[in-house]
Every structure is written in C-alpha cells, then in structure tokens.
Design a protein around this motif. Structure first.
Motif, PDB file in Angstrom:
ATOM      1  N   SER A  76      38.920  31.588  32.300  1.00 56.90           N
ATOM      2  CA  SER A  76      38.529  31.096  33.631  1.00 56.90           C
ATOM      3  C   SER A  76      38.396  32.325  34.458  1.00 56.90           C
ATOM      4  O   SER A  76      37.939  32.137  35.595  1.00 56.90           O
ATOM      5  CB  SER A  76      39.564  30.126  34.123  1.00 56.90           C
ATOM      6  N   THR A  77      39.372  33.466  34.304  1.00 60.03           N
ATOM      7  CA  THR A  77      39.260  34.376  35.136  1.00 60.03           C
ATOM      8  C   THR A  77      38.852  35.913  34.199  1.00 60.03           C
ATOM      9  O   THR A  77      39.033  35.953  33.106  1.00 60.03           O
ATOM     10  CB  THR A  77      40.367  34.953  35.952  1.00 60.03           C
ATOM     11  N   GLY A  78      38.292  37.002  34.868  1.00 60.45           N
ATOM     12  CA  GLY A  78      38.365  38.094  34.278  1.00 60.45           C
ATOM     13  C   GLY A  78      36.966  38.735  34.175  1.00 60.45           C
ATOM     14  O   GLY A  78      36.051  38.261  35.020  1.00 60.45           O
ATOM     15  N   PRO A  79      36.910  39.795  33.417  1.00 61.14           N
ATOM     16  CA  PRO A  79      35.292  40.523  33.165  1.00 61.14           C
ATOM     17  C   PRO A  79      34.319  39.378  33.012  1.00 61.14           C
ATOM     18  O   PRO A  79      34.694  38.513  32.101  1.00 61.14           O
ATOM     19  CB  PRO A  79      35.792  41.395  32.392  1.00 61.14           C
ATOM     20  N   ASP A  80      33.209  39.586  33.269  1.00 63.18           N
ATOM     21  CA  ASP A  80      32.018  39.013  32.606  1.00 63.18           C
ATOM     22  C   ASP A  80      32.155  38.623  31.204  1.00 63.18           C
ATOM     23  O   ASP A  80      31.852  37.613  30.817  1.00 63.18           O
ATOM     24  CB  ASP A  80      30.612  39.445  33.058  1.00 63.18           C
ATOM     25  N   ALA A  81      32.516  39.433  30.416  1.00 65.78           N
ATOM     26  CA  ALA A  81      32.505  39.310  28.851  1.00 65.78           C
ATOM     27  C   ALA A  81      33.899  38.189  28.456  1.00 65.78           C
ATOM     28  O   ALA A  81      33.594  37.349  27.784  1.00 65.78           O
ATOM     29  CB  ALA A  81      33.012  40.491  28.221  1.00 65.78           C
ATOM     30  N   ASP A  82      34.706  38.295  29.446  1.00 66.17           N
ATOM     31  CA  ASP A  82      35.766  37.229  29.220  1.00 66.17           C
ATOM     32  C   ASP A  82      35.352  35.856  29.578  1.00 66.17           C
ATOM     33  O   ASP A  82      35.730  34.894  28.717  1.00 66.17           O
ATOM     34  CB  ASP A  82      37.084  37.738  29.769  1.00 66.17           C
ATOM     35  N   VAL A  83      34.803  35.653  30.557  1.00 69.24           N
ATOM     36  CA  VAL A  83      34.252  34.389  31.143  1.00 69.24           C
ATOM     37  C   VAL A  83      32.831  33.864  30.576  1.00 69.24           C
ATOM     38  O   VAL A  83      32.492  32.941  30.926  1.00 69.24           O
ATOM     39  CB  VAL A  83      34.286  34.215  32.642  1.00 69.24           C
ATOM     40  N   LYS A  84      32.257  34.903  29.737  1.00 68.22           N
ATOM     41  CA  LYS A  84      31.037  34.333  29.092  1.00 68.22           C
ATOM     42  C   LYS A  84      30.058  34.441  29.910  1.00 68.22           C
ATOM     43  O   LYS A  84      29.176  33.548  29.738  1.00 68.22           O
ATOM     44  CB  LYS A  84      31.303  33.300  28.087  1.00 68.22           C
ATOM     45  N   ILE A  85      29.917  35.256  30.992  1.00 72.89           N
ATOM     46  CA  ILE A  85      28.830  35.276  31.789  1.00 72.89           C
ATOM     47  C   ILE A  85      27.966  36.533  31.383  1.00 72.89           C
ATOM     48  O   ILE A  85      28.325  37.751  31.307  1.00 72.89           O
ATOM     49  CB  ILE A  85      29.222  35.615  33.364  1.00 72.89           C
ATOM     50  N   GLY A  86      26.584  36.051  30.852  1.00 77.25           N
ATOM     51  CA  GLY A  86      25.680  36.925  30.364  1.00 77.25           C
ATOM     52  C   GLY A  86      24.654  37.419  31.402  1.00 77.25           C
ATOM     53  O   GLY A  86      24.566  37.150  32.716  1.00 77.25           O
ATOM     54  N   GLY A  87      23.763  38.391  31.171  1.00 75.46           N
ATOM     55  CA  GLY A  87      22.775  38.913  32.004  1.00 75.46           C
ATOM     56  C   GLY A  87      21.981  37.738  32.340  1.00 75.46           C
ATOM     57  O   GLY A  87      21.185  37.701  33.527  1.00 75.46           O
ATOM     58  N   TRP A  88      21.766  36.834  31.756  1.00 75.49           N
ATOM     59  CA  TRP A  88      21.008  35.430  32.277  1.00 75.49           C
ATOM     60  C   TRP A  88      21.510  34.748  33.512  1.00 75.49           C
ATOM     61  O   TRP A  88      20.724  34.146  34.079  1.00 75.49           O
ATOM     62  CB  TRP A  88      20.852  34.245  31.095  1.00 75.49           C
ATOM     63  N   PHE A  89      22.841  34.972  33.652  1.00 74.45           N
ATOM     64  CA  PHE A  89      23.282  34.133  34.931  1.00 74.45           C
ATOM     65  C   PHE A  89      23.158  34.929  36.478  1.00 74.45           C
ATOM     66  O   PHE A  89      23.241  36.172  36.364  1.00 74.45           O
ATOM     67  CB  PHE A  89      24.940  34.356  34.672  1.00 74.45           C
ATOM     68  N   LYS A  90      22.664  33.927  37.122  1.00 74.29           N
ATOM     69  CA  LYS A  90      22.102  34.512  38.514  1.00 74.29           C
ATOM     70  C   LYS A  90      22.867  33.457  39.246  1.00 74.29           C
ATOM     71  O   LYS A  90      22.343  32.397  39.743  1.00 74.29           O
ATOM     72  CB  LYS A  90      20.843  34.582  38.719  1.00 74.29           C
ATOM     73  N   PRO A  91      23.848  33.983  39.956  1.00 75.65           N
ATOM     74  CA  PRO A  91      24.405  33.062  41.225  1.00 75.65           C
ATOM     75  C   PRO A  91      23.474  32.718  42.372  1.00 75.65           C
ATOM     76  O   PRO A  91      22.617  33.687  42.571  1.00 75.65           O
ATOM     77  CB  PRO A  91      25.625  33.770  41.837  1.00 75.65           C
ATOM     78  N   PHE A  92      23.481  31.391  42.673  1.00 71.66           N
ATOM     79  CA  PHE A  92      22.414  31.154  43.864  1.00 71.66           C
ATOM     80  C   PHE A  92      22.387  31.904  45.223  1.00 71.66           C
ATOM     81  O   PHE A  92      21.585  32.298  45.440  1.00 71.66           O
ATOM     82  CB  PHE A  92      22.733  29.734  44.283  1.00 71.66           C
TER      83      PHE A  92
END
Length: 154
Positions: free
Chosen positions: A131-147
């Motif tokens: 739930s917290t941490g680096p992108d790799a830990d929270v499974k956020i990849g390059g495809w993710f774009k916050p609004f």
C-alpha cells in the motif's frame, strides 16, 4: 454450506440436504494463543471461499489455508502475516483464475499494508503489492498516469 468461526477460526462444512445442523466436517487450524492479544479490532473472521472443489480461509494469526471442500483435509497452510508485529488476516479470501487473493490487517499498529496472490493449488506466493513505498512495491508501472498534474512524478 461453509462457515468459519471467529477465534479460533474453525471452518465447518454443513450438509444442508439433511435435517438439523448436519456437520459434514470441521477443520482445526491450531492457532497460537497469543494472537488474541495482538489483534486490533476484535477476533473476527469474514468467512471462507469455495472454488474448484476447494475451500480457502484466513486465520487471525497470519495463515492462509487451502482444503478439500468434500473432506476438509488440509491441502496447504502457509503463513503470510506476522502476529508478533500485530499483523493479522481477517478477510475472506477472493479467488480469481486460480489465484487466492488476500490482504493483511494491522495498520492501526503501523503494519505496512499488502495484497498478495497465492497459487490456489500450492499456497505459494505468486505476487505481492504494497500500500506504500516505491512504484515497484505498489505495482505502479509506466502506464499509470494520475489525473492531477500535481500528483504526477518524473
């Protein structure tokens, strides 16, 4: 019908084709007694899940168990949470495409949250997301774009 008790997390299978509470089987996961003192918000369990002839449960003291739905025999039991740091498992698992999804409890005590996918056949961890941490830990990849632009990183 499958029912899991609160502490000590004993699942029962009932045969509803017979009169009365016809217990088909019960499974005793043998909990560690001190888990009762480590849980934050009661000794709850939110139930079992059935998939592909198997029943899956979580235990307050950190195990995920897979069993044969017909006999109640344990197929596997794997520890994923650490009750020593007040990390517990109270949720009902979710089964999707041969994976058992579970997540921990204990954020009230500073436990870092996670969701894990386990192989339904073996109980082995397939992947984990935090739930917290680096992108790799929270499974956020390059495809993710916050609004919001202000939420976008490099």
């Amino acid at each position: 019908m499958f029912v899991v008790t609160p502490w000590p997390n004993v699942p029962y299978a009932f045969d509803l084709t017979k009169p009365g509470p016809a217990v088909k089987w019960k499974y005793e996961p043998k909990p560690v007694p001190f888990a009762k003192g480590g849980a934050c918000c009661d000794l709850v369990n939110r139930g079992a899940v059935f998939a592909d002839g198997r029943v899956f449960i979580t235990t307050l003291y950190g195990h995920v168990c897979g069993g044969d739905a017909g006999t109640g025999n344990e197929l596997w039991k794997t520890r994923f949470a650490n009750i020593q740091i007040a990390e517990t498992l109270t949720m009902s698992p979710l089964v999707v495409r041969g994976k058992v999804l579970v997540g921990n409890s204990g954020s009230e005590f500073g436990v870092r949250g996670w969701v894990k996918a386990l192989d339904a056949g073996s109980g082995k961890e397939v992947w984990a997301a935090w739930s917290t941490g680096p992108d790799a830990d929270v499974k956020i990849g390059g495809w993710f774009k916050p609004f919001y632009q202000s939420d976008r990183g490099k």
